[in-house]
Design a protein around this motif. Structure first.
Motif, PDB file in Angstrom:
ATOM      1  N   LEU A   8      -7.185  21.899  24.510  1.00 54.77           N
ATOM      2  CA  LEU A   8      -6.146  22.339  23.577  1.00 54.77           C
ATOM      3  C   LEU A   8      -6.704  22.303  22.152  1.00 54.77           C
ATOM      4  N   ARG A   9      -7.437  21.268  21.837  1.00 60.01           N
ATOM      5  CA  ARG A   9      -8.080  21.140  20.526  1.00 60.01           C
ATOM      6  C   ARG A   9      -8.971  22.351  20.262  1.00 60.01           C
ATOM      7  N   LEU A  10      -9.778  22.725  21.254  1.00 58.50           N
ATOM      8  CA  LEU A  10     -10.676  23.857  21.117  1.00 58.50           C
ATOM      9  C   LEU A  10      -9.906  25.172  20.970  1.00 58.50           C
ATOM     10  N   ALA A  11      -8.833  25.335  21.733  1.00 59.51           N
ATOM     11  CA  ALA A  11      -8.030  26.562  21.650  1.00 59.51           C
ATOM     12  C   ALA A  11      -7.396  26.693  20.266  1.00 59.51           C
ATOM     13  N   VAL A  12      -6.859  25.603  19.752  1.00 58.67           N
ATOM     14  CA  VAL A  12      -6.228  25.633  18.426  1.00 58.67           C
ATOM     15  C   VAL A  12      -7.283  25.920  17.356  1.00 58.67           C
ATOM     16  N   LEU A  13      -8.442  25.295  17.471  1.00 63.02           N
ATOM     17  CA  LEU A  13      -9.514  25.568  16.514  1.00 63.02           C
ATOM     18  C   LEU A  13      -9.897  27.042  16.562  1.00 63.02           C
ATOM     19  N   ALA A  14     -10.023  27.604  17.754  1.00 57.65           N
ATOM     20  CA  ALA A  14     -10.398  29.022  17.890  1.00 57.65           C
ATOM     21  C   ALA A  14      -9.356  29.924  17.243  1.00 57.65           C
ATOM     22  N   LEU A  15      -8.079  29.613  17.426  1.00 60.69           N
ATOM     23  CA  LEU A  15      -7.020  30.431  16.833  1.00 60.69           C
ATOM     24  C   LEU A  15      -7.062  30.384  15.313  1.00 60.69           C
ATOM     25  N   ILE A  16      -7.295  29.199  14.768  1.00 57.34           N
ATOM     26  CA  ILE A  16      -7.354  29.069  13.316  1.00 57.34           C
ATOM     27  C   ILE A  16      -8.622  29.734  12.779  1.00 57.34           C
ATOM     28  N   ALA A  17      -9.710  29.690  13.537  1.00 54.57           N
ATOM     29  CA  ALA A  17     -10.933  30.368  13.118  1.00 54.57           C
ATOM     30  C   ALA A  17     -10.712  31.886  13.080  1.00 54.57           C
ATOM     31  N   GLU A  18      -9.853  32.383  13.976  1.00 56.39           N
ATOM     32  CA  GLU A  18      -9.529  33.815  13.979  1.00 56.39           C
ATOM     33  C   GLU A  18      -8.673  34.189  12.782  1.00 56.39           C
ATOM     34  N   GLN A  19      -7.695  33.300  12.480  1.00 55.36           N
ATOM     35  CA  GLN A  19      -6.747  33.603  11.407  1.00 55.36           C
ATOM     36  C   GLN A  19      -6.023  32.320  10.996  1.00 55.36           C
ATOM     37  N   PRO A  20      -5.971  32.022   9.695  1.00 54.39           N
ATOM     38  CA  PRO A  20      -5.229  30.840   9.248  1.00 54.39           C
ATOM     39  C   PRO A  20      -3.746  30.967   9.607  1.00 54.39           C
ATOM     40  N   GLY A  21      -3.072  29.844   9.665  1.00 53.89           N
ATOM     41  CA  GLY A  21      -1.640  29.888   9.927  1.00 53.89           C
ATOM     42  C   GLY A  21      -1.019  28.510   9.842  1.00 53.89           C
ATOM     43  N   HIS A  22       0.306  28.489   9.734  1.00 55.34           N
ATOM     44  CA  HIS A  22       1.005  27.211   9.764  1.00 55.34           C
ATOM     45  C   HIS A  22       1.266  26.847  11.224  1.00 55.34           C
ATOM     46  N   GLY A  23       1.753  25.650  11.455  1.00 56.08           N
ATOM     47  CA  GLY A  23       1.899  25.133  12.808  1.00 56.08           C
ATOM     48  C   GLY A  23       2.673  26.033  13.752  1.00 56.08           C
ATOM     49  N   TYR A  24       3.805  26.557  13.283  1.00 48.67           N
ATOM     50  CA  TYR A  24       4.613  27.416  14.154  1.00 48.67           C
ATOM     51  C   TYR A  24       3.863  28.697  14.509  1.00 48.67           C
ATOM     52  N   GLN A  25       3.117  29.250  13.535  1.00 47.61           N
ATOM     53  CA  GLN A  25       2.335  30.461  13.825  1.00 47.61           C
ATOM     54  C   GLN A  25       1.262  30.181  14.875  1.00 47.61           C
ATOM     55  N   VAL A  26       0.618  29.032  14.774  1.00 50.61           N
ATOM     56  CA  VAL A  26      -0.404  28.658  15.757  1.00 50.61           C
ATOM     57  C   VAL A  26       0.250  28.520  17.140  1.00 50.61           C
ATOM     58  N   MET A  27       1.415  27.881  17.192  1.00 50.26           N
ATOM     59  CA  MET A  27       2.132  27.747  18.463  1.00 50.26           C
ATOM     60  C   MET A  27       2.477  29.114  19.040  1.00 50.26           C
TER      61      MET A  27
END
Length: 175
Positions: A25-44
């Protein structure tokens, strides 16, 4: 570090069950943020989109993961419109690049799991019960036949024929 999804939990590839192994999950969240910044709800939301509705991340899993990534120096936080917006750091981008193969496997599993999203449709409930009873009958017949290879072959033929007959009902599959 990547855990086999089959060991992660029963049903790891199906519509239920735990999907992420330790650290994934840590890796998936990091990958998403590396693709595009966002706040917590956007990442979810972006993570849920990867699964086509078959996995809904909770705030109780995402926000601690975001905090961990921040503590590790892999993401940084900027305030925007009263919200914390997470951006990947150089170290975070490098970590994501070093684990690009694992990230690819995660997104591949997400795509595979999203195929199960169709079972959430109300109409699916009308056919899932009979389909499960068919599978149960097949397993029972196989068990009573003491795993006879000829019975296995005959059961497979029944399933293949049934699949072909059902596929013929799909107007998009007709030529």
């Amino acid at each position: 570090m990547m855990m086999n999804a089959r060991r992660a939990a029963p049903g790891g590839f199906g519509p239920t069950g735990r999907f992420f192994g330790p650290g994934e999950l840590r890796l998936a969240v990091l990958a998403l943020i590396a693709e595009q910044p966002g706040h917590g709800y956007q990442v979810m939301s972006r993570l849920a989109d990867r699964f086509n509705g078959t996995y809904e991340p909770s705030a109780g899993s995402i926000y601690p993961t975001l905090q961990l990534l921040e503590d590790e120096g892999l993401v940084r936080v900027e305030q925007a419109d009263g919200r914390k917006v997470y951006h990947v750091t150089d170290e975070g981008r490098q970590a994501a690049e070093e684990q690009v193969d694992e990230i690819g496997r995660l997104w591949g599993r997400a795509a595979s799991r999203s195929e199960w999203g169709m079972f959430r449709e109300p109409e699916a409930a009308e056919i899932v019960g009979p389909a499960l009873r068919l599978v149960k009958a097949a397993v029972k017949a196989l068990h009573h036949a003491h795993h006879d290879p000829e019975v296995v072959e005959r059961i497979q033929e029944v399933f293949i024929e049934a699949r072909h007959r059902i596929e013929e009902l799909d107007p998009r599959g007709r030529r």
